[in-house]
Design a protein around this motif. Structure first.
Motif, PDB file in Angstrom:
ATOM      1  N   ARG A  29       0.849  -1.114   0.064  1.00 20.79           N
ATOM      2  CA  ARG A  29       0.146   0.379   0.228  1.00 20.79           C
ATOM      3  C   ARG A  29       1.049   1.183   0.347  1.00 20.79           C
ATOM      4  O   ARG A  29       1.780   1.282   0.219  1.00 20.79           O
ATOM      5  CB  ARG A  29      -0.797  -0.258   1.247  1.00 20.79           C
ATOM      6  CG  ARG A  29      -1.602  -1.126   1.432  1.00 20.79           C
ATOM      7  CD  ARG A  29      -2.565  -0.948   2.228  1.00 20.79           C
ATOM      8  NE  ARG A  29      -2.392  -0.533   3.407  1.00 20.79           N
ATOM      9  CZ  ARG A  29      -2.136  -1.036   4.700  1.00 20.79           C
ATOM     10  NH1 ARG A  29      -1.724  -2.291   4.778  1.00 20.79           N
ATOM     11  NH2 ARG A  29      -1.408  -0.415   5.710  1.00 20.79           N
ATOM     12  N   ASN A  30       0.529   2.634   0.084  1.00 25.59           N
ATOM     13  CA  ASN A  30       1.176   3.626   0.018  1.00 25.59           C
ATOM     14  C   ASN A  30       0.970   3.743   1.321  1.00 25.59           C
ATOM     15  O   ASN A  30       2.306   4.826   1.179  1.00 25.59           O
ATOM     16  CB  ASN A  30       0.092   4.260  -1.104  1.00 25.59           C
ATOM     17  CG  ASN A  30       0.478   4.719  -2.093  1.00 25.59           C
ATOM     18  OD1 ASN A  30       1.210   3.553  -3.308  1.00 25.59           O
ATOM     19  ND2 ASN A  30      -0.611   5.388  -3.207  1.00 25.59           N
ATOM     20  N   ASP A  31       0.556   3.909   2.131  1.00 32.81           N
ATOM     21  CA  ASP A  31       0.667   3.664   3.712  1.00 32.81           C
ATOM     22  C   ASP A  31       2.300   3.789   4.304  1.00 32.81           C
ATOM     23  O   ASP A  31       2.727   3.056   3.809  1.00 32.81           O
ATOM     24  CB  ASP A  31       0.258   3.262   4.222  1.00 32.81           C
ATOM     25  CG  ASP A  31      -1.472   3.418   3.747  1.00 32.81           C
ATOM     26  OD1 ASP A  31      -2.204   4.308   4.548  1.00 32.81           O
ATOM     27  OD2 ASP A  31      -1.973   2.665   3.427  1.00 32.81           O
ATOM     28  N   THR A  32       2.810   4.959   4.626  1.00 36.28           N
ATOM     29  CA  THR A  32       4.394   4.720   5.127  1.00 36.28           C
ATOM     30  C   THR A  32       4.060   5.461   6.803  1.00 36.28           C
ATOM     31  O   THR A  32       3.260   5.488   7.152  1.00 36.28           O
ATOM     32  CB  THR A  32       4.839   6.427   4.293  1.00 36.28           C
ATOM     33  OG1 THR A  32       4.797   5.610   3.184  1.00 36.28           O
ATOM     34  CG2 THR A  32       5.885   6.119   4.886  1.00 36.28           C
ATOM     35  N   GLU A  41       1.211   8.546   6.622  1.00 35.62           N
ATOM     36  CA  GLU A  41       1.148   8.556   5.819  1.00 35.62           C
ATOM     37  C   GLU A  41       1.027   8.621   4.272  1.00 35.62           C
ATOM     38  O   GLU A  41       1.498   7.337   3.930  1.00 35.62           O
ATOM     39  CB  GLU A  41       2.308  10.141   5.671  1.00 35.62           C
ATOM     40  CG  GLU A  41       1.710  11.518   5.978  1.00 35.62           C
ATOM     41  CD  GLU A  41       2.970  12.443   5.719  1.00 35.62           C
ATOM     42  OE1 GLU A  41       3.325  12.843   4.447  1.00 35.62           O
ATOM     43  OE2 GLU A  41       3.950  12.917   6.583  1.00 35.62           O
ATOM     44  N   GLN A  42       0.251   8.814   3.254  1.00 34.38           N
ATOM     45  CA  GLN A  42       0.036   7.930   1.932  1.00 34.38           C
ATOM     46  C   GLN A  42       1.025   8.644   1.006  1.00 34.38           C
ATOM     47  O   GLN A  42       0.714   9.926   0.856  1.00 34.38           O
ATOM     48  CB  GLN A  42      -1.610   9.204   1.340  1.00 34.38           C
ATOM     49  CG  GLN A  42      -2.479   7.902   2.303  1.00 34.38           C
ATOM     50  CD  GLN A  42      -2.971   6.509   1.409  1.00 34.38           C
ATOM     51  OE1 GLN A  42      -2.784   5.787   0.436  1.00 34.38           O
ATOM     52  NE2 GLN A  42      -2.843   6.066   2.450  1.00 34.38           N
ATOM     53  N   ASP A  44       2.274   9.146  -2.455  1.00 38.04           N
ATOM     54  CA  ASP A  44       1.238   8.280  -4.338  1.00 38.04           C
ATOM     55  C   ASP A  44       2.960   7.518  -4.242  1.00 38.04           C
ATOM     56  O   ASP A  44       4.041   8.047  -5.077  1.00 38.04           O
ATOM     57  CB  ASP A  44       1.258  10.048  -4.655  1.00 38.04           C
ATOM     58  CG  ASP A  44       0.425   9.569  -5.497  1.00 38.04           C
ATOM     59  OD1 ASP A  44      -0.629   8.512  -5.793  1.00 38.04           O
ATOM     60  OD2 ASP A  44       0.127   9.732  -7.098  1.00 38.04           O
ATOM     61  N   LYS A  46       4.220   5.011  -3.692  1.00 34.68           N
ATOM     62  CA  LYS A  46       4.637   3.839  -3.186  1.00 34.68           C
ATOM     63  C   LYS A  46       4.793   2.314  -2.925  1.00 34.68           C
ATOM     64  O   LYS A  46       5.534   1.860  -2.945  1.00 34.68           O
ATOM     65  CB  LYS A  46       5.291   4.771  -1.524  1.00 34.68           C
ATOM     66  CG  LYS A  46       6.087   4.025  -0.920  1.00 34.68           C
ATOM     67  CD  LYS A  46       5.925   4.059   0.543  1.00 34.68           C
ATOM     68  CE  LYS A  46       4.723   3.734   0.791  1.00 34.68           C
ATOM     69  NZ  LYS A  46       5.319   2.537   2.652  1.00 34.68           N
TER      70      LYS A  46
END
Ligand code: ADP
Ligand code: UDP
Length: 236
Positions: A29-32, A41-42, A44, A46
């Protein structure tokens, strides 16, 4: 391969069962996240970059005769993997001092470490992933002595392979984290290898090219991951 139900939603990946009981789908996922999930944070693209990056690195590791979870990349953000019985420890190798080693031991960031160091951490966000040693792992039954020995030797072998790969692309492999699991009785490399779980510095300028850009608010996180991928020749 049919994707079935969600088995586990971690901080950065979601794990799905499939119609084959021995195989899982990892969705990047884009979650970091940083600081054990305190900040999320998201970012884009990632997920896509890390999925492709991980696929590239795991193929390199397989090519050197080390078994990994990897079966195939299914899409931009998904990979089919062997379902491992995960060992709940993180294996960390360091070639230069950074991060928690500096905080814990008062060592200056960037000090070259020879020989490279090896550390185990317990995977437990609530306890902030405390450092553990072989005795803790044995006495609490997280792994056998043979698995402990193998995790160390495989992680150090992977360090040799990847140090050279990154060096040829103009980067220093400062440190990294691996996770292993058991498949049909064999110890197999699982989880992921991406700039989220390692430290990479430009060889000349020592520019940070990994998740420290996010942790330290340096900006251009995904743009820098893309630069790392391009230097290595990962097809995005
Ligand atoms: P976290 O659990 O640290 O938040 P992730 O968001 O990366 O991390 O979640 C992925 C989860 O899937 C992790 O708990 C990891 O141990 C587990 N995992 C990774 N690879 C495999 C695999 N091949 N088989 C089973 N579980 C895996
Ligand atoms: N690491 C990771 N997941 C963790 C802890 C560490 O991927 O839960 C990686 C981290 O990105 C770095 C290496 O392991 O490349 C060593 O991390 P360190 O112990 O220095 O901890 P940090 O200060 O990064 O939390």
């Amino acid at each position: 391969m049919q994707k079935q139900q969600e088995l586990y939603r971690g901080k950065a990946k979601t794990v799905f069962t499939t119609n084959d009981a021995d195989k899982l789908i990892l969705e990047f996922r884009n979650d970091t996240s940083a600081f054990d999930g305190e900040i999320i944070e998201q970012l884009d693209r990632k997920g896509e970059i890390n999925n492709k990056f991980n696929h590239f690195i795991m193929q390199k590791i397989e090519a050197e005769g080390i078994e990994t979870q990897l079966i195939e990349r299914l899409s931009d953000t998904e990979s089919l993997v062997k379902k491992l019985d995960m060992i709940p420890v993180e294996c960390v190798v360091r070639n230069f001092a950074a991060g928690s080693m500096c905080k814990r031991l008062g060592i200056e960031e960037g000090k070259a470490l020879s020989p490279s160091t090896f550390e185990f951490f317990l995977k437990n966000d609530a306890l902030h992933d405390p450092m553990v040693n072989d005795f803790h792992i044995l006495v609490f039954g997280w792994a056998t002595q043979a698995q402990i020995d193998e995790m160390k030797s495989i992680t150090l072998k992977i360090n040799q392979i990847l140090k050279q790969l990154f060096d040829q692309a103009g980067m220093l492999l400062v440190d990294f984290k691996l996770e292993f699991g058991v498949f049909e009785g064999r110890l197999v490399l699982g989880d992921e290898f991406s700039p989220d779980g390692c430290r990479l510095w430009d060889k000349e300028t020592r520019k940070k090219m990994d998740k420290d850009r996010f942790r330290q608010g340096l900006g251009s996180v995904v743009e820098t991951y893309i630069e790392v991928a391009q230097r290595l020749g990962v097809k995005l």
